[in-house]
Design an enzyme around this catalytic site. Structure first.
Site, PDB file in Angstrom:
ATOM      1  N   HIS A 126       0.817  -1.215   0.000  1.00 13.09           N
ATOM      2  CA  HIS A 126       0.000   0.000   0.000  1.00 13.09           C
ATOM      3  C   HIS A 126       0.851   1.266   0.000  1.00 13.09           C
ATOM      4  O   HIS A 126       1.656   1.484   0.902  1.00 13.09           O
ATOM      5  CB  HIS A 126      -0.927   0.017   1.220  1.00 13.09           C
ATOM      6  CG  HIS A 126      -1.860   1.195   1.216  1.00 13.09           C
ATOM      7  ND1 HIS A 126      -3.058   1.189   0.533  1.00 13.09           N
ATOM      8  CD2 HIS A 126      -1.754   2.426   1.769  1.00 13.09           C
ATOM      9  CE1 HIS A 126      -3.653   2.359   0.690  1.00 13.09           C
ATOM     10  NE2 HIS A 126      -2.886   3.135   1.439  1.00 13.09           N
ATOM     11  N   HIS A 165      -2.044   4.043  -8.202  1.00 11.00           N
ATOM     12  CA  HIS A 165      -2.306   3.265  -9.412  1.00 11.00           C
ATOM     13  C   HIS A 165      -2.000   4.122 -10.626  1.00 11.00           C
ATOM     14  O   HIS A 165      -2.239   5.333 -10.623  1.00 11.00           O
ATOM     15  CB  HIS A 165      -3.747   2.753  -9.456  1.00 11.00           C
ATOM     16  CG  HIS A 165      -4.785   3.810  -9.251  1.00 11.00           C
ATOM     17  ND1 HIS A 165      -5.091   4.319  -8.013  1.00 11.00           N
ATOM     18  CD2 HIS A 165      -5.577   4.472 -10.131  1.00 11.00           C
ATOM     19  CE1 HIS A 165      -6.028   5.231  -8.134  1.00 11.00           C
ATOM     20  NE2 HIS A 165      -6.346   5.364  -9.414  1.00 11.00           N
TER      21      HIS A 165
HETATM   22  P1  AMP Z   1      -8.798   7.179 -10.045  1.00 14.01           P
HETATM   23  O1  AMP Z   1     -10.134   7.861 -10.264  1.00 14.01           O
HETATM   24  O2  AMP Z   1      -7.666   7.784 -10.788  1.00 14.01           O
HETATM   25  O3  AMP Z   1      -8.508   7.003  -8.561  1.00 14.01           O
HETATM   26  O4  AMP Z   1      -8.948   5.746 -10.665  1.00 14.01           O
HETATM   27  C1  AMP Z   1      -9.613   4.698 -10.035  1.00 14.01           C
HETATM   28  C2  AMP Z   1     -10.011   3.713 -11.110  1.00 14.01           C
HETATM   29  O5  AMP Z   1     -10.331   2.484 -10.483  1.00 14.01           O
HETATM   30  C3  AMP Z   1     -11.242   4.129 -11.927  1.00 14.01           C
HETATM   31  O6  AMP Z   1     -10.885   4.239 -13.297  1.00 14.01           O
HETATM   32  C4  AMP Z   1     -12.246   3.003 -11.663  1.00 14.01           C
HETATM   33  O7  AMP Z   1     -13.010   2.681 -12.793  1.00 14.01           O
HETATM   34  C5  AMP Z   1     -11.331   1.862 -11.246  1.00 14.01           C
HETATM   35  N1  AMP Z   1     -11.930   0.839 -10.405  1.00 14.01           N
HETATM   36  C6  AMP Z   1     -12.683   1.029  -9.299  1.00 14.01           C
HETATM   37  N2  AMP Z   1     -13.020  -0.160  -8.759  1.00 14.01           N
HETATM   38  C7  AMP Z   1     -12.461  -1.115  -9.550  1.00 14.01           C
HETATM   39  C8  AMP Z   1     -12.439  -2.544  -9.518  1.00 14.01           C
HETATM   40  N3  AMP Z   1     -13.064  -3.252  -8.558  1.00 14.01           N
HETATM   41  N4  AMP Z   1     -11.762  -3.189 -10.490  1.00 14.01           N
HETATM   42  C9  AMP Z   1     -11.141  -2.500 -11.466  1.00 14.01           C
HETATM   43  N5  AMP Z   1     -11.101  -1.168 -11.534  1.00 14.01           N
HETATM   44  C10 AMP Z   1     -11.764  -0.472 -10.593  1.00 14.01           C
HETATM   45 ZN    ZN Z   2      -4.103  -0.231  -0.478  1.00 16.94          ZN
END
Ligand code: AMP
Ligand code: ZN
Length: 112
Positions: free
Chosen positions: A45, A98
């Site tokens: 994390h 991410h």
């Molecule tokens: P951010 O808005 O930059 O924090 O990106 C978070 C991303 O995580 C978004 O594009 C979401 O669509 C994606 N996301 C949220 N939950 C999941 C999940 N369970 N599996 C895959 N992607 C996810």
């Molecule tokens: Zn985490």
């Protein structure tokens, strides 16, 4: 810790994985914004890009090595974008570092 991407990294929540090793995981975004939209995360994390330090930054080079390989395997020869949203004003919605790897369409610059 109640962290969605820690749970994905620990296989407590399923994901559509495209690459995995001891330190990082890449999986398809659940709500893709491009024909190819993959998230690459450190398994350990780190809350955001603002929390990268000399102690934990080794994993960042591994993430970019994986990004290059994933982009190649996905046939993104014409280009791709790698972006991380850091903090509220940048639109970060999951507080586990991410990198979005997106390709298969053209992108505008600067981003909105
Ligand atoms: P951010 O808005 O930059 O924090 O990106 C978070 C991303 O995580 C978004 O594009 C979401 O669509 C994606 N996301 C949220 N939950 C999941 C999940 N369970 N599996 C895959 N992607 C996810
Ligand atoms: Zn985490």
């Amino acid at each position: 810790m109640d962290c969605l991407f820690c749970k994905i990294a620990n296989n407590e929540i399923p994901s559509d994985k495209v690459y995995e090793d001891n330190d990082i995981l890449a999986f398809r975004d659940i709500k893709p914004n491009a024909p190819t939209h993959i998230l690459i995360i450190p398994k350990a994390h780190i809350a955001s890009a603002a929390e990268i330090t000399a102690e934990n930054s080794g994993v960042i080079s591994k993430i970019f090595e994986a990004a290059a390989k994933i982009a190649k395997d996905a046939g993104l020869e014409s280009g791709f974008r790698v972006v991380t949203n850091c903090g509220e004003s940048a639109g970060q919605s999951v507080m586990h570092l991410h990198f979005h790897l997106m390709g298969g369409r053209s992108f505008s610059w600067p981003p909105g």
